[in-house]
Design a protein around this motif. Structure first.
Motif: not given
Length: 182
Positions: A48, A155-156, A158-159, A163-165, A171, A175, A179
């Protein structure tokens, strides 16, 4: 992986709302010359973290100044830059500089700004800072705009960018890359 994009800020505000009698045009008074600034920005799609650079134009030389900023901030990292195919990006001198800096360019499909997470971030910033307000100078507006976007937590940001969707189109690729195996 960084998502890169530019946005224009104009001294004359984008009008998002206004009232007038039905069927009557609303007079909007403006004074002065419509100054412009271009804000180049990139967001790390994992952390972010954001970078911003303000320029008067959006020419190849301006984009190259942004590439230098990315290179300075991410020195020693492999950087992949997700971006549109604006002529400032595709200029031979821009491609050569990106190659020199070992920045991998990942072009977005033509006419698909909604695939770039920065587009949503720009929109929110303009809605909150720029819409329906005229600042004394373009530099005042730019300072407030960048201050707002830089003031978001990672984080805000990215949200806000989606991105967090669960439906973010990159995504799974992010990952898999960051990840590791499940």
């Amino acid at each position: 992986m960084l998502a890169e994009d530019e946005t224009d800020l104009l001294l004359f505000p984008p009008l998002r709302a206004g009232w007038s009698l039905r069927g009557q045009p609303k007079e909007v008074r403006l004074s002065g010359r419509n100054a412009r600034r271009v804000v180049f920005g990139a967001m790390n799609l994992v952390s972010g973290h954001r970078l911003f650079l303000v320029r008067e134009r959006q020419k190849a030389v301006d984009y190259q100044a942004f590439l230098r900023l990315v290179h300075d901030r991410y020195r020693g990292w492999h950087v992949a830059l997700l971006q549109d195919e604006d002529s400032s990006h595709t200029a031979a001198s821009s491609a050569a500089l990106a190659s020199t800096f070992d920045i991998e360019i990942i072009p977005l499909p033509k006419r698909s700004p909604k695939l770039n997470p920065m587009d949503t971030l720009w929109g929110q910033g303009k809605d909150i800072i720029s819409a329906n307000k005229q600042y004394a100078t373009i530099d005042d507006q730019v300072e407030r705009f960048i201050g707002y976007l830089a003031g978001l937590t990672n984080g805000e940001a990215l949200g806000t960018a989606g991105i967090y969707s669960g439906r973010f189109w990159l995504q799974e690729a992010l990952c898999n890359h960051f990840c590791g195996p499940a």
